[in-house]
Design an enzyme around this catalytic site. Structure first.
Site, PDB file in Angstrom:
ATOM      1  N   GLY A 164       0.638  -0.921  -0.213  1.00 28.36           N
ATOM      2  CA  GLY A 164       0.125  -0.101  -0.434  1.00 28.36           C
ATOM      3  C   GLY A 164       0.883   1.612  -0.180  1.00 28.36           C
ATOM      4  O   GLY A 164       0.602   2.338  -0.333  1.00 28.36           O
ATOM      5  N   ASP A 221      -6.254   0.543   7.265  1.00 26.81           N
ATOM      6  CA  ASP A 221      -6.937  -0.906   8.673  1.00 26.81           C
ATOM      7  C   ASP A 221      -5.484  -1.696   9.002  1.00 26.81           C
ATOM      8  O   ASP A 221      -5.351  -2.745   7.653  1.00 26.81           O
ATOM      9  CB  ASP A 221      -7.876  -1.180   8.108  1.00 26.81           C
ATOM     10  CG  ASP A 221      -8.534  -2.620   9.278  1.00 26.81           C
ATOM     11  OD1 ASP A 221      -7.943  -2.505  10.136  1.00 26.81           O
ATOM     12  OD2 ASP A 221      -8.846  -3.302   8.295  1.00 26.81           O
ATOM     13  N   SER A 222      -4.346  -0.903   9.776  1.00 25.28           N
ATOM     14  CA  SER A 222      -3.441  -1.543   9.744  1.00 25.28           C
ATOM     15  C   SER A 222      -3.596  -2.493  10.555  1.00 25.28           C
ATOM     16  O   SER A 222      -4.127  -2.123  11.957  1.00 25.28           O
ATOM     17  CB  SER A 222      -1.982  -0.325   9.773  1.00 25.28           C
ATOM     18  OG  SER A 222      -2.231   0.216  10.979  1.00 25.28           O
ATOM     19  N   ASP A 227      -0.954  -3.190  14.122  1.00 22.51           N
ATOM     20  CA  ASP A 227      -0.105  -2.050  15.822  1.00 22.51           C
ATOM     21  C   ASP A 227       1.551  -1.966  14.159  1.00 22.51           C
ATOM     22  O   ASP A 227       1.634  -2.752  13.420  1.00 22.51           O
ATOM     23  CB  ASP A 227       1.123  -3.247  16.960  1.00 22.51           C
ATOM     24  CG  ASP A 227      -0.837  -3.756  17.585  1.00 22.51           C
ATOM     25  OD1 ASP A 227      -1.685  -2.787  16.943  1.00 22.51           O
ATOM     26  OD2 ASP A 227      -0.368  -4.772  17.921  1.00 22.51           O
TER      27      ASP A 227
HETATM   28  N1  AG3 Z   1      -6.349  -3.918  12.388  1.00 20.05           N
HETATM   29  C1  AG3 Z   1      -5.856  -4.152  14.043  1.00 20.05           C
HETATM   30  C2  AG3 Z   1      -5.550  -3.997  14.963  1.00 20.05           C
HETATM   31  C3  AG3 Z   1      -4.878  -3.285  15.259  1.00 20.05           C
HETATM   32  C4  AG3 Z   1      -4.755  -4.619  16.931  1.00 20.05           C
HETATM   33  N2  AG3 Z   1      -3.804  -4.485  18.317  1.00 20.05           N
HETATM   34  C5  AG3 Z   1      -3.638  -5.658  18.653  1.00 20.05           C
HETATM   35  N3  AG3 Z   1      -4.717  -6.459  18.974  1.00 20.05           N
HETATM   36  N4  AG3 Z   1      -2.889  -5.346  19.978  1.00 20.05           N
HETATM   37  C6  AG3 Z   1      -7.492  -4.981  12.631  1.00 20.05           C
HETATM   38  C7  AG3 Z   1      -7.814  -5.662  11.390  1.00 20.05           C
HETATM   39  C8  AG3 Z   1      -9.414  -5.546  11.359  1.00 20.05           C
HETATM   40  N5  AG3 Z   1     -10.016  -5.503   9.774  1.00 20.05           N
END
Ligand code: AG3
Length: 275
Positions: free
Chosen positions: A138, A155-156, A158
């Site tokens: 991306g 929508d990444s 961490d």
């Molecule tokens: N995106 C990740 C959010 C971060 C979650 N962090 C964690 N659990 N430490 C989510 C992707 C969903 N489409």
């Protein structure tokens, strides 16, 4: 049999879920992809041991990362999603009546395949004729785009490994260039309880490329702290205002007109992070 899966949300705290099945455990070129059957949250997707999404609480995150900008922008025709391999954000985007094309650029095809196989509701948007799926980086994809999108959603994972660049000032500046003059950028910006430094940095870096920057919150029980933040950079419209009202908000489980407004109301400790 007892099979517990734990995400260490901080070095000294974990979230554990009891599972009944390991449905997928595979290494891609980028990460370890795991799908487990949990008792509490239905199926759960983990990347390198980090919880990404579950069947039962995904609606909060996916509605809130998409619907705020989709309803704050008066005419969101072209929407770009960076990451979001499970398809949950894409499902919301292509479901919006104003959207003509929802493009998703995900670096890891294995995540898309896993979602298609194990998460039918997340992945239903892939079959929508408005959806366009690109398996690519991306960061490279946005570099040469000029005023090509109305909304960009990041929508990444961490900010670890390949996602680090997605939290950089250069990327936000490329994002601004790839958006139209009234465009909006939405990014997931982590936990106010555990990642204040990330929120502060994201807010500052997005402010370098966008005149209007706002933070909003939603409750995601499987993410660290439960309270989750999103940051919007906007070129023209106030993201806290609804400029594209739909006839009704019934299909949603978390998003509503009232939730749109209230998600921008911040407790003092969160206001302090960005002041
Ligand atoms: N995106 C990740 C959010 C971060 C979650 N962090 C964690 N659990 N430490 C989510 C992707 C969903 N489409």
């Amino acid at each position: 049999m007892q099979l517990w899966v734990t995400e260490y949300q901080t070095p000294s705290m974990g979230l554990s879920v009891k599972t009944t099945d390991m449905l997928l455990l595979e290494k891609s070129e980028f990460q370890q992809v795991a799908v487990v059957q949990t008792i509490q949250f239905g199926k759960m997707l983990l990347l390198d041991g980090i919880i990404q999404t579950t069947e039962t609480d995904e609606f909060v995150y996916h509605e809130m990362i998409t619907q705020i900008a989709l309803n704050a922008h008066p005419d969101p025709k072209k929407v770009l999603i960076i990451g979001g391999g499970d398809g949950g954000a894409l499902r919301e985007v292509v479901g919006h009546p104003a959207v003509e094309e929802g493009t998703m650029v995900e670096i890891d095809g294995l995540v898309v395949d896993a979602s298609k196989k194990f998460f039918p509701h997340h992945s239903e948007g892939f079959d929508n004729p408005k959806a366009r799926l690109i398996i690519d980086d991306g960061i490279q994809y946005v570099k040469d785009k000029q005023k090509a999108f109305d909304i960009m959603i990041v929508d990444s994972t961490d900010p670890i490994g390949p996602a680090v660049e997605l939290f950089s000032e250069n990327f936000y500046s490329d994002a601004a260039n790839s958006l139209n003059d009234d465009g909006m950028l939405v990014v997931q910006s982590e936990s106010p309880f555990f990642n204040a430094d990330i929120i502060k940095n994201v807010y500052k870096k997005i402010s370098a490329s966008f005149p209007i920057v706002k933070l909003y919150l939603a409750n995601v029980p499987t993410y660290p702290g439960g309270l989750w933040s999103f940051t919007v950079g906007s070129k023209k419209y106030d993201p806290a205002e609804i400029n594209n009202p739909r006839p009704k908000f019934e299909p949603f489980k978390y998003y509503s007109e009232e939730m749109h407004k209230s998600s921008f109301v911040l407790p003092p400790f969160v206001k302090n992070i960005i002041s």
